[in-house]
Design a protein around this motif. Structure first.
Motif, PDB file in Angstrom:
ATOM      1  N   GLN A  81      11.218   6.322 -12.154  1.00 21.48           N
ATOM      2  CA  GLN A  81      10.430   6.617 -13.346  1.00 21.48           C
ATOM      3  C   GLN A  81       9.316   5.594 -13.450  1.00 21.48           C
ATOM      4  N   TRP A  82       8.118   6.075 -13.723  1.00 14.95           N
ATOM      5  CA  TRP A  82       6.955   5.211 -13.877  1.00 14.95           C
ATOM      6  C   TRP A  82       6.319   5.496 -15.230  1.00 14.95           C
ATOM      7  N   TYR A  83       6.021   4.439 -15.963  1.00 13.05           N
ATOM      8  CA  TYR A  83       5.358   4.564 -17.265  1.00 13.05           C
ATOM      9  C   TYR A  83       4.073   3.751 -17.222  1.00 13.05           C
ATOM     10  N   ARG A  84       3.017   4.345 -17.708  1.00 12.18           N
ATOM     11  CA  ARG A  84       1.735   3.652 -17.746  1.00 12.18           C
ATOM     12  C   ARG A  84       1.768   2.645 -18.886  1.00 12.18           C
ATOM     13  N   GLN A  85       1.701   1.384 -18.554  1.00  9.64           N
ATOM     14  CA  GLN A  85       1.908   0.299 -19.525  1.00  9.64           C
ATOM     15  C   GLN A  85       0.960   0.364 -20.708  1.00  9.64           C
ATOM     16  N   SER A  86      -0.300   0.642 -20.471  1.00 14.43           N
ATOM     17  CA  SER A  86      -1.263   0.600 -21.571  1.00 14.43           C
ATOM     18  C   SER A  86      -1.174   1.824 -22.479  1.00 14.43           C
ATOM     19  N   VAL A  87      -0.451   2.850 -22.055  1.00 14.27           N
ATOM     20  CA  VAL A  87      -0.398   4.094 -22.815  1.00 14.27           C
ATOM     21  C   VAL A  87       1.011   4.384 -23.309  1.00 14.27           C
ATOM     22  N   GLY A 141       0.800  -1.218   0.000  1.00 10.24           N
ATOM     23  CA  GLY A 141       0.000   0.000   0.000  1.00 10.24           C
ATOM     24  C   GLY A 141       0.834   1.269   0.000  1.00 10.24           C
ATOM     25  N   HIS A 142       2.152   1.147   0.159  1.00  8.40           N
ATOM     26  CA  HIS A 142       3.021   2.322   0.144  1.00  8.40           C
ATOM     27  C   HIS A 142       3.173   2.858  -1.281  1.00  8.40           C
ATOM     28  N   GLU A 143       3.198   4.167  -1.391  1.00  6.90           N
ATOM     29  CA  GLU A 143       3.359   4.813  -2.693  1.00  6.90           C
ATOM     30  C   GLU A 143       4.804   4.654  -3.180  1.00  6.90           C
ATOM     31  N   ILE A 144       4.982   4.437  -4.465  1.00  6.53           N
ATOM     32  CA  ILE A 144       6.343   4.256  -4.994  1.00  6.53           C
ATOM     33  C   ILE A 144       7.130   5.561  -4.964  1.00  6.53           C
ATOM     34  N   PHE A 145       6.445   6.703  -4.949  1.00 15.00           N
ATOM     35  CA  PHE A 145       7.125   8.000  -4.970  1.00 15.00           C
ATOM     36  C   PHE A 145       7.300   8.602  -3.569  1.00 15.00           C
ATOM     37  N   GLY A 161      -2.875  15.135 -23.206  1.00 13.28           N
ATOM     38  CA  GLY A 161      -4.271  15.529 -23.045  1.00 13.28           C
ATOM     39  C   GLY A 161      -4.621  15.392 -21.572  1.00 13.28           C
ATOM     40  N   ASP A 162      -5.658  14.633 -21.268  1.00 12.91           N
ATOM     41  CA  ASP A 162      -6.045  14.376 -19.874  1.00 12.91           C
ATOM     42  C   ASP A 162      -5.542  13.035 -19.374  1.00 12.91           C
ATOM     43  N   LYS A 163      -4.798  12.320 -20.193  1.00 13.14           N
ATOM     44  CA  LYS A 163      -4.353  10.970 -19.831  1.00 13.14           C
ATOM     45  C   LYS A 163      -2.919  11.002 -19.314  1.00 13.14           C
ATOM     46  N   LEU A 164      -2.730  10.511 -18.086  1.00 14.14           N
ATOM     47  CA  LEU A 164      -1.394  10.409 -17.505  1.00 14.14           C
ATOM     48  C   LEU A 164      -0.645   9.293 -18.209  1.00 14.14           C
ATOM     49  N   ILE A 165       0.550   9.610 -18.728  1.00 10.12           N
ATOM     50  CA  ILE A 165       1.309   8.575 -19.438  1.00 10.12           C
ATOM     51  C   ILE A 165       2.583   8.174 -18.703  1.00 10.12           C
ATOM     52  N   ALA A 166       3.105   9.083 -17.860  1.00  7.67           N
ATOM     53  CA  ALA A 166       4.348   8.775 -17.163  1.00  7.67           C
ATOM     54  C   ALA A 166       4.518   9.738 -15.996  1.00  7.67           C
ATOM     55  N   ALA A 167       5.443   9.399 -15.108  1.00 13.71           N
ATOM     56  CA  ALA A 167       5.782  10.283 -13.992  1.00 13.71           C
ATOM     57  C   ALA A 167       7.210   9.978 -13.563  1.00 13.71           C
ATOM     58  N   CYS A 168       7.862  10.995 -13.021  1.00 18.20           N
ATOM     59  CA  CYS A 168       9.226  10.848 -12.529  1.00 18.20           C
ATOM     60  C   CYS A 168       9.294  11.430 -11.129  1.00 18.20           C
ATOM     61  N   GLY A 169       9.875  10.694 -10.219  1.00 18.05           N
ATOM     62  CA  GLY A 169      10.072  11.164  -8.859  1.00 18.05           C
ATOM     63  C   GLY A 169      11.548  11.266  -8.557  1.00 18.05           C
ATOM     64  N   VAL A 170      11.933  12.366  -7.912  1.00 22.98           N
ATOM     65  CA  VAL A 170      13.324  12.587  -7.527  1.00 22.98           C
ATOM     66  C   VAL A 170      13.363  12.883  -6.040  1.00 22.98           C
ATOM     67  N   LYS A 171      14.171  12.124  -5.319  1.00 17.26           N
ATOM     68  CA  LYS A 171      14.333  12.377  -3.881  1.00 17.26           C
ATOM     69  C   LYS A 171      15.347  13.495  -3.697  1.00 17.26           C
TER      70      LYS A 171
END
Length: 159
Positions: A134-140, A96-100, A111-121
């Motif tokens: 780095q997280w990429y939305r697999q279906s998009v 249940g912990h967030e990866i970021f 557009g309105d669709k999230l396709i990726a995100a990057c987190g930096v500590k």
């Protein structure tokens, strides 16, 4: 009054809205609002060359482990849907912990669709953990994404 017309419109609306997109947008809106409310983090980013106007323009946020204050628990339908979506797309671990957790986060939308995100500590983790996530939305996801946050804080992200 023709009720079938209304039912058909409702069913068409249901197929056009992806609930996962709604939940993901809500998540990154929470992260963004949490960063804007955190003057200390905004000052740190400003010292690293990321002023508030860039934070707003790029919808940059912070994952500060406060998500439970904003999302219902899993025993409620909306909370279960939200948390289930995050787990299915890989934004939370099975625990249940967030990866970021502890990261400044930059979402990338098409557009309105999230396709990726990057987190930096910004703070070096005490335990062995990646500094950049780095997280990429697999279906998009189709092609690699150039994250602005990595270019702005290059030396901070790789320390």
């Amino acid at each position: 009054m023709n009720t079938e017309l209304h039912i058909d419109e409702f069913e068409q609306m249901l197929t056009s809205v992806d609930v996962a997109d709604v939940y993901l947008k809500q998540l990154f809106d929470i992260y963004h609002q949490r960063l804007l409310a955190n003057s200390n983090a905004c000052q740190k980013l400003n010292r690293r060359g990321i002023p508030v106007d860039m934070i707003v323009a790029y919808r940059i946020g912070i994952c500060d482990r406060k998500l439970n204050y904003y999302v219902q628990t899993s025993n409620r339908p909306d909370g279960a849907g939200f948390r289930g979506t995050l787990r299915r797309v890989g934004l939370t671990k099975p625990t249940g912990h967030e990866i970021f957790r502890g990261c400044i986060v930059e979402p990338v939308f098409e557009g309105d669709k999230l396709i990726a995100a990057c987190g930096v500590k910004l703070i070096c983790p005490s335990r062995p953990a990646p500094r950049i996530i780095q997280w990429y939305r697999q279906s998009v996801y189709i092609t690699p994404v150039q994250f602005s946050i990595m270019a702005w804080g290059g030396r901070y992200a790789t320390d």
